[in-house]
Design an enzyme around this catalytic site. Sequence first.
Site, PDB file in Angstrom:
ATOM      1  N   HIS A 251      19.936  34.617  51.437  1.00  0.00           N
ATOM      2  CA  HIS A 251      18.960  34.352  50.370  1.00  0.00           C
ATOM      3  C   HIS A 251      17.608  35.034  50.641  1.00  0.00           C
ATOM      4  CE1 HIS A 251      17.545  31.117  53.047  1.00  0.00           C
ATOM      5  NE2 HIS A 251      16.444  31.092  52.349  1.00  0.00           N
TER       6      HIS A 251
ATOM      7  N   GLU B 267       8.764  27.904  60.790  1.00  0.00           N
ATOM      8  CA  GLU B 267       8.937  26.739  59.921  1.00  0.00           C
ATOM      9  C   GLU B 267       8.241  25.552  60.572  1.00  0.00           C
ATOM     10  OE1 GLU B 267      12.866  26.577  57.659  1.00  0.00           O
ATOM     11  OE2 GLU B 267      13.435  27.184  59.672  1.00  0.00           O
TER      12      GLU B 267
ATOM     13  N   ASP C 224      21.470  30.489  63.160  1.00  0.00           N
ATOM     14  CA  ASP C 224      20.901  29.960  61.927  1.00  0.00           C
ATOM     15  C   ASP C 224      19.939  30.943  61.262  1.00  0.00           C
ATOM     16  OD1 ASP C 224      20.594  27.688  60.109  1.00  0.00           O
ATOM     17  OD2 ASP C 224      18.535  27.556  60.864  1.00  0.00           O
TER      18      ASP C 224
ATOM     19  N   HIS D 219      18.852  36.356  58.642  1.00  0.00           N
ATOM     20  CA  HIS D 219      17.578  36.616  57.962  1.00  0.00           C
ATOM     21  C   HIS D 219      16.685  37.602  58.732  1.00  0.00           C
ATOM     22  CE1 HIS D 219      19.027  33.348  55.649  1.00  0.00           C
ATOM     23  NE2 HIS D 219      18.555  32.357  56.384  1.00  0.00           N
TER      24      HIS D 219
HETATM   25  C1  BG6 Z   1      18.478  28.725  56.092  1.00  0.00           C
HETATM   26  C2  BG6 Z   1      18.586  28.004  57.433  1.00  0.00           C
HETATM   27  O1  BG6 Z   1      19.363  29.803  56.050  1.00  0.00           O
HETATM   28  O2  BG6 Z   1      17.153  29.191  55.922  1.00  0.00           O
HETATM   29  C3  BG6 Z   1      17.578  26.877  57.504  1.00  0.00           C
HETATM   30  O3  BG6 Z   1      19.880  27.490  57.588  1.00  0.00           O
HETATM   31  C4  BG6 Z   1      16.191  27.385  57.193  1.00  0.00           C
HETATM   32  O4  BG6 Z   1      17.609  26.257  58.771  1.00  0.00           O
HETATM   33  C5  BG6 Z   1      16.178  28.183  55.896  1.00  0.00           C
HETATM   34  O5  BG6 Z   1      15.324  26.264  57.104  1.00  0.00           O
HETATM   35  C6  BG6 Z   1      14.829  28.839  55.684  1.00  0.00           C
HETATM   36  O6  BG6 Z   1      14.776  29.395  54.391  1.00  0.00           O
HETATM   37  P1  BG6 Z   1      13.421  29.535  53.611  1.00  0.00           P
HETATM   38  O7  BG6 Z   1      13.783  30.229  52.356  1.00  0.00           O
HETATM   39  O8  BG6 Z   1      12.877  28.157  53.405  1.00  0.00           O
HETATM   40  O9  BG6 Z   1      12.522  30.345  54.501  1.00  0.00           O
END
Ligand code: BG6
Length: 464
Positions: free
Chosen positions: A172, A210, A229, A234
């Site tokens: 995503h 985070e 994770d 990402h």
């Molecule tokens: C997810 C992880 O893929 O991405 C989570 O599994 C994480 O642990 C999240 O919190 C973070 O996504 P975003 O869009 O909030 O930065």
Amino acid sequence: MSGPTFVILGATGDLARRKLIPALYRLLGGWDKAMVLGVSRSDLGDEGYRAYARESLADAGFNEGEATKWCDSCIHFAQAAPGDGYGGVADRIAELESEHRLGGDRVFYLALPPKAYPGTVADLGEAGLDKAPGWVRLVVEKPFGTDLESARELNEIVHRYFPEESVYRIDHYLGKETVQNLLIFRFANALFESSWNRGGIESVEITVAEAIGVEGRGNYYDGSGVVRDMVQNHLAQLMTLVAMEPPASYSPGAIRDEKVKVLESLQPLDAESVVFGQYGPSGDVDGYLAEDGVAPDSAVPTFVAMRLAIDNWRWQGVPFYLRTGKGLGRRVTQIAVTFHDNPVRFFDQTAPDHLLMTLQPDEGFELRVDVKEPASDMNLRQIPLTFSYEEEFGRLPDAYETLLADVVEGDQTLFVRADMVEEAWEYFAPILDPPTPPYLYPAGSWGPREAESLLHHERGWTTR
Ligand code: BG6
């Protein structure tokens, strides 16, 4: 205009409720004919699932009247549990498509627990749902495997039924507007691209911090850890977008080829370039070990910082620092590019020039340059030249809206190709399960102090 049938497998899960249904409403709301078919093991029926979808849309803040109209005409439901076979689902799709006179284009979205992926893909194939009167596309959520071997096995099952051209692996982060803009920023602005190399750039930092902990996902997280994770997917995506060569053309194949080459050019990881951490208690905030579902003596890391080296002509000698964790000082995803200092210093400069690309929150760019303070002797100060998405464009679309629109368009640029998934698992394999216990850091801090020692300078991390 006839739209697709969008089949959500795992229709009553958290992802469907929080992300998919609102994104589909925005995406398909304007089409005369399009259909969402929710599939899950519960016995909801059409009406039950419409009520569920209405709640999801209300939570997302949509107007109730219009949302109800859309749910009544577009939302349908079929009951099936993984392992039951999808013969019934296939019949229901054909029936609904004929009733609504749809063209037979279909999307299957795996919004299920990952362990159900292989069986579900096989069930779809065995029920003949790998073919359709129109096109058929399979969307797979992360995590795509838990290591190289499991990712290869999953790719193998997927490819048994669905060719790579119809597979859309979601990360995503690639749907975030600011992440897509990395390519535009680099390849539409010659000014930056000309210094985007070892000649112009001293180092690159990528921080995905985070503030939250594992938020009730302790069970999953304790079997996974920060590298699975966040890093293999990402952070690897962000790094390859920053470091890739200009593609031969602006096409999905060419762009994805260049991203894979970055992974292929990385120097192998060595233990000294990686620091792991785990958040501990701080004030009223619990540490990781007190989270539900986490083993009381767990050594699973919630933080990692690493120094990577890319062995190619563009980046030789330029360190790429990657850092991500939970329970950190604030939520921020930022790429900080530090440019080389002048070869000779005339002035008492404060710091080298930085380009900060903030991907979330407060999305925007900031170029920090030195200026002279007025009426001073030669006092320099770093000031920001800034661009804010919100000020310029207002609301940004949710990543899922962007990605689902691309699935329907058939544009694979923002999806992860099979070879990249495997390459990333292979590269990070040595640190998926760290051999040494993580350093403890207090929740709300910036991770263990040891992460500072990875840097080749004394300035500390640029993002804080
Ligand atoms: C997810 C992880 O893929 O991405 C989570 O599994 C994480 O642990 C999240 O919190 C973070 O996504 P975003 O869009 O909030 O930065």
